[in-house]
Design a protein around this motif. Structure first.
Motif, short mmCIF file in Angstrom:
data_model
loop_
_atom_site.label_atom_id
_atom_site.label_comp_id
_atom_site.label_asym_id
_atom_site.label_seq_id
_atom_site.Cartn_x
_atom_site.Cartn_y
_atom_site.Cartn_z
N GLN A 1 31.34 -3.82 -21.15
CA GLN A 1 32.33 -4.84 -20.79
C GLN A 1 32.85 -4.58 -19.38
O GLN A 1 32.75 -3.48 -18.85
N SER A 2 33.43 -5.61 -18.81
CA SER A 2 33.94 -5.48 -17.45
C SER A 2 35.43 -5.84 -17.42
O SER A 2 35.81 -6.94 -17.80
N THR A 3 36.23 -4.89 -16.98
CA THR A 3 37.66 -5.13 -16.78
C THR A 3 38.03 -4.59 -15.41
O THR A 3 37.71 -5.20 -14.41
N ASP A 4 38.63 -3.45 -15.35
CA ASP A 4 38.98 -2.78 -14.10
C ASP A 4 37.82 -1.86 -13.71
O ASP A 4 37.35 -1.07 -14.54
N TRP A 5 37.34 -1.93 -12.47
CA TRP A 5 36.16 -1.19 -12.06
C TRP A 5 36.32 0.31 -12.30
O TRP A 5 35.42 0.96 -12.83
N PHE A 6 37.46 0.87 -11.95
CA PHE A 6 37.69 2.30 -12.11
C PHE A 6 37.61 2.70 -13.59
O PHE A 6 36.92 3.67 -13.96
N ALA A 7 38.27 1.96 -14.45
CA ALA A 7 38.23 2.25 -15.89
C ALA A 7 36.82 2.03 -16.44
O ALA A 7 36.34 2.82 -17.27
N LEU B 1 39.29 7.45 -5.01
CA LEU B 1 39.94 6.15 -4.83
C LEU B 1 41.45 6.30 -4.96
O LEU B 1 41.93 7.22 -5.62
N GLU B 2 42.17 5.39 -4.36
CA GLU B 2 43.61 5.30 -4.58
C GLU B 2 43.81 4.38 -5.78
O GLU B 2 43.49 3.20 -5.73
N VAL B 3 44.28 4.94 -6.88
CA VAL B 3 44.45 4.17 -8.11
C VAL B 3 45.89 4.28 -8.59
O VAL B 3 46.61 5.21 -8.24
N THR B 4 46.27 3.31 -9.40
CA THR B 4 47.62 3.27 -9.94
C THR B 4 47.69 4.00 -11.27
O THR B 4 46.66 4.30 -11.89
N ALA B 5 48.90 4.26 -11.72
CA ALA B 5 49.09 4.94 -13.01
C ALA B 5 48.49 4.15 -14.17
O ALA B 5 47.86 4.75 -15.05
N ASN C 1 42.67 12.32 -10.98
CA ASN C 1 42.62 12.44 -9.52
C ASN C 1 42.07 11.20 -8.84
O ASN C 1 41.87 11.20 -7.63
N GLY C 2 41.75 10.16 -9.59
CA GLY C 2 41.22 8.93 -9.01
C GLY C 2 39.78 9.08 -8.55
O GLY C 2 39.37 8.44 -7.58
N GLU C 3 39.02 9.89 -9.23
CA GLU C 3 37.63 10.14 -8.83
C GLU C 3 36.65 9.47 -9.78
O GLU C 3 36.89 9.37 -10.98
N GLN D 1 45.88 2.22 -14.09
CA GLN D 1 44.43 2.40 -13.99
C GLN D 1 44.01 3.77 -14.50
O GLN D 1 42.99 3.90 -15.17
N ILE D 2 44.80 4.78 -14.17
CA ILE D 2 44.50 6.13 -14.64
C ILE D 2 44.58 6.18 -16.17
O ILE D 2 43.73 6.77 -16.83
N ARG D 3 45.59 5.55 -16.73
CA ARG D 3 45.75 5.52 -18.18
C ARG D 3 44.54 4.83 -18.84
O ARG D 3 44.02 5.29 -19.85
N LEU D 4 44.09 3.73 -18.24
CA LEU D 4 42.90 3.03 -18.76
C LEU D 4 41.64 3.89 -18.65
O LEU D 4 40.78 3.86 -19.53
N ALA D 5 41.55 4.68 -17.57
CA ALA D 5 40.38 5.54 -17.37
C ALA D 5 40.41 6.75 -18.30
O ALA D 5 39.35 7.28 -18.64
N HIS D 6 41.59 7.17 -18.73
CA HIS D 6 41.69 8.29 -19.67
C HIS D 6 41.23 7.89 -21.07
O HIS D 6 40.75 8.74 -21.84
N ALA D 7 41.38 6.63 -21.43
CA ALA D 7 41.13 6.16 -22.80
C ALA D 7 39.75 6.55 -23.34
O ALA D 7 39.67 7.09 -24.45
N PRO D 8 38.65 6.31 -22.63
CA PRO D 8 37.34 6.65 -23.22
C PRO D 8 37.17 8.15 -23.43
O PRO D 8 36.58 8.58 -24.42
N HIS D 9 37.70 8.94 -22.51
CA HIS D 9 37.54 10.38 -22.63
C HIS D 9 38.40 10.94 -23.76
O HIS D 9 37.95 11.80 -24.52
N ASN D 10 39.61 10.45 -23.88
CA ASN D 10 40.48 10.87 -24.99
C ASN D 10 39.87 10.48 -26.33
O ASN D 10 39.90 11.25 -27.29
N LEU D 11 39.33 9.28 -26.40
CA LEU D 11 38.69 8.80 -27.62
C LEU D 11 37.49 9.67 -27.99
O LEU D 11 37.31 10.08 -29.14
N PHE D 12 36.67 9.98 -27.01
CA PHE D 12 35.47 10.79 -27.23
C PHE D 12 35.85 12.19 -27.71
O PHE D 12 35.28 12.71 -28.67
#
Length: 163
Positions: free
Chosen positions: A65-71, A3-7, A147-149, A9-20
């Protein structure tokens, strides 16, 4: 799925993995040796387990929960890895129960202690293996988020919103 995602969105998607990953290092790799050094006994092993379990429960609740689909997809991916870690805990728990039963059947108290010590160390191996596997999987998930994947199986089960 790429997907084409913004910075943000990427930061939000990193959060669960960094936390884990932070939880793995703190609760599964650093805390258990500290418990052993402090001589808290087998009951002390429940402290890291409780902390790690609490973190996994938080990831589970947040994945609902539902916020941004990518995250959201990355929270769900992190929850899948949390389930793997729970399986490792379960296998170790069963092996520790078997170790306790076997040590109870030993005739001499010194033999029971030796058997208990040896078998519990062996019983913790599945958890350590699952910790390492999930750490590698989560590290690769950070790369996917950058990478927006989104994994195809998640995108198929939870299709992205239109437009």
């Amino acid at each position: 799925m790429h997907l084409e995602v913004t910075a943000p969105q990427i930061r939000l998607a990193h959060a669960p993995h960094n936390l884990f990953i932070a939880g793995i290092f703190l609760f599964d790799l650093l805390m258990p040796p500290a418990v052993i050094v402090l001589k808290l006994g087998m009951a002390g092993i429940f402290v890291p387990l409780l902390c790690s379990g609490t973190l996994i429960v938080y990831i589970y609740r947040r994945s609902r929960q539902s916020t941004d689909w990518f995250a959201d997809m990355h929270w769900k991916l992190s929850w899948q890895r949390g389930r793997l870690l729970l399986i490792g805990y379960g296998i170790s728990g069963v092996l520790i129960l078997i170790a306790w039963l076997v040590s109870q059947m030993a005739g001499a108290p010194s033999m029971a202690q030796i058997m208990w010590t040896a078998m519990t160390r062996i019983a913790l191996v599945p958890t350590l293996i699952f910790v390492m596997v999930t750490a590698v999987l989560e590290a690769s998930a950070i790369g996917q988020a950058s990478n927006g994947e989104v994994p195809d199986n998640l995108a198929a089960r939870f299709p992205p919103p239109a437009a």
